[in-house]
Write a protein that holds these residues in place. Structure first.
Motif, PDB file in Angstrom:
ATOM      1  N   TYR A  15      -6.282  98.782 -84.550  1.00 38.17           N
ATOM      2  CA  TYR A  15      -7.308  97.887 -84.020  1.00 38.17           C
ATOM      3  C   TYR A  15      -6.724  96.491 -83.868  1.00 38.17           C
ATOM      4  O   TYR A  15      -5.831  96.103 -84.624  1.00 38.17           O
ATOM      5  CB  TYR A  15      -8.512  97.807 -84.963  1.00 38.17           C
ATOM      6  N   ASP A  19     -11.765  93.968 -81.413  1.00 37.32           N
ATOM      7  CA  ASP A  19     -12.153  95.359 -81.161  1.00 37.32           C
ATOM      8  C   ASP A  19     -13.400  95.710 -81.980  1.00 37.32           C
ATOM      9  O   ASP A  19     -13.687  95.068 -82.995  1.00 37.32           O
ATOM     10  CB  ASP A  19     -11.040  96.332 -81.571  1.00 37.32           C
ATOM     11  N   THR A  20     -14.101  96.746 -81.555  1.00 33.49           N
ATOM     12  CA  THR A  20     -15.247  97.233 -82.314  1.00 33.49           C
ATOM     13  C   THR A  20     -14.862  98.514 -83.042  1.00 33.49           C
ATOM     14  O   THR A  20     -14.398  99.461 -82.422  1.00 33.49           O
ATOM     15  CB  THR A  20     -16.447  97.504 -81.387  1.00 33.49           C
ATOM     16  N   SER A  22     -16.149 101.717 -84.837  1.00 30.12           N
ATOM     17  CA  SER A  22     -17.353 102.546 -84.840  1.00 30.12           C
ATOM     18  C   SER A  22     -16.977 103.904 -85.416  1.00 30.12           C
ATOM     19  O   SER A  22     -16.370 104.732 -84.728  1.00 30.12           O
ATOM     20  CB  SER A  22     -17.904 102.682 -83.415  1.00 30.12           C
ATOM     21  N   GLU A  71     -20.316 100.130 -88.035  1.00 31.16           N
ATOM     22  CA  GLU A  71     -19.953  99.525 -86.757  1.00 31.16           C
ATOM     23  C   GLU A  71     -19.867  98.010 -86.922  1.00 31.16           C
ATOM     24  O   GLU A  71     -20.820  97.377 -87.360  1.00 31.16           O
ATOM     25  CB  GLU A  71     -20.991  99.882 -85.691  1.00 31.16           C
ATOM     26  N   ARG A  73     -17.383  94.290 -85.430  1.00 27.59           N
ATOM     27  CA  ARG A  73     -16.314  93.695 -84.627  1.00 27.59           C
ATOM     28  C   ARG A  73     -15.230  93.193 -85.587  1.00 27.59           C
ATOM     29  O   ARG A  73     -15.529  92.511 -86.560  1.00 27.59           O
ATOM     30  CB  ARG A  73     -16.855  92.552 -83.767  1.00 27.59           C
TER      31      ARG A  73
END
Length: 155
Positions: A15, A19-20, A22, A71, A73
């Motif tokens: 990541y 980025d997210t 999840s 979830e 950021r």
């Protein structure tokens, strides 16, 4: 009690900041359902990052599976020495305590490659410069006489 520990799904190996993430944590089937908790680098995840929990009832025995999503950021604080650890803990009262942890790398943005150019032959000494100085050939016109003339002029 569940036959297996919690499973983490949906994650990526790397990541970058921004980025997210999840991911889901899914407990093994049990009765009652396991309680799930997420940890990021050992700290309990903020409740605003959680999705669920959801419980699925399966089979004639009425066993239960819990699913808890995470979830958020990615921020610089989520990386410690370039890694981020995501851990899911499943518990049932005081009799069952199992966890699963994934370690993901931080993707460092690539620096633009440096274009290096070195001149090996000075332009005035290059044979290509002598040919180009004489001009080009028109389409469908034989170039041999012109090239011969260019060679004589260069000498």
């Amino acid at each position: 009690l569940p036959e297996e520990g919690p499973r983490i799904t949906g994650g990526r190996p790397r990541y970058q900041i921004g980025d997210t993430v999840s991911v889901n944590c899914t407990s093994g089937r049990s009765k009652p359902a396991a309680q799930l908790m997420w940890f990021i680098n050992g700290d309990q995840a903020d409740t605003s990052f959680l999705r669920g929990p959801h419980t699925i009832y399966t089979g004639r025995e009425g066993l239960e599976t819990s699913i808890l999503g995470l979830e958020f950021r990615v921020k610089p604080k989520h990386f410690r020495r370039g890694d981020m650890k995501l851990k899911c803990l499943a518990t049932i009262a005081t009799v069952y305590w199992r966890s699963n942890e994934e370690s993901v790398e931080g993707d460092k943005p690539q620096k633009a490659p440096v274009l290096e150019s070195r001149e090996t032959v000075p332009p005035s000494k290059s044979r290509a410069d002598r040919v180009q100085a004489g001009g080009g050939c028109a389409p469908l016109m034989p170039c041999a006489p012109l090239l011969a003339a260019c060679g004589l002029i260069a000498l």
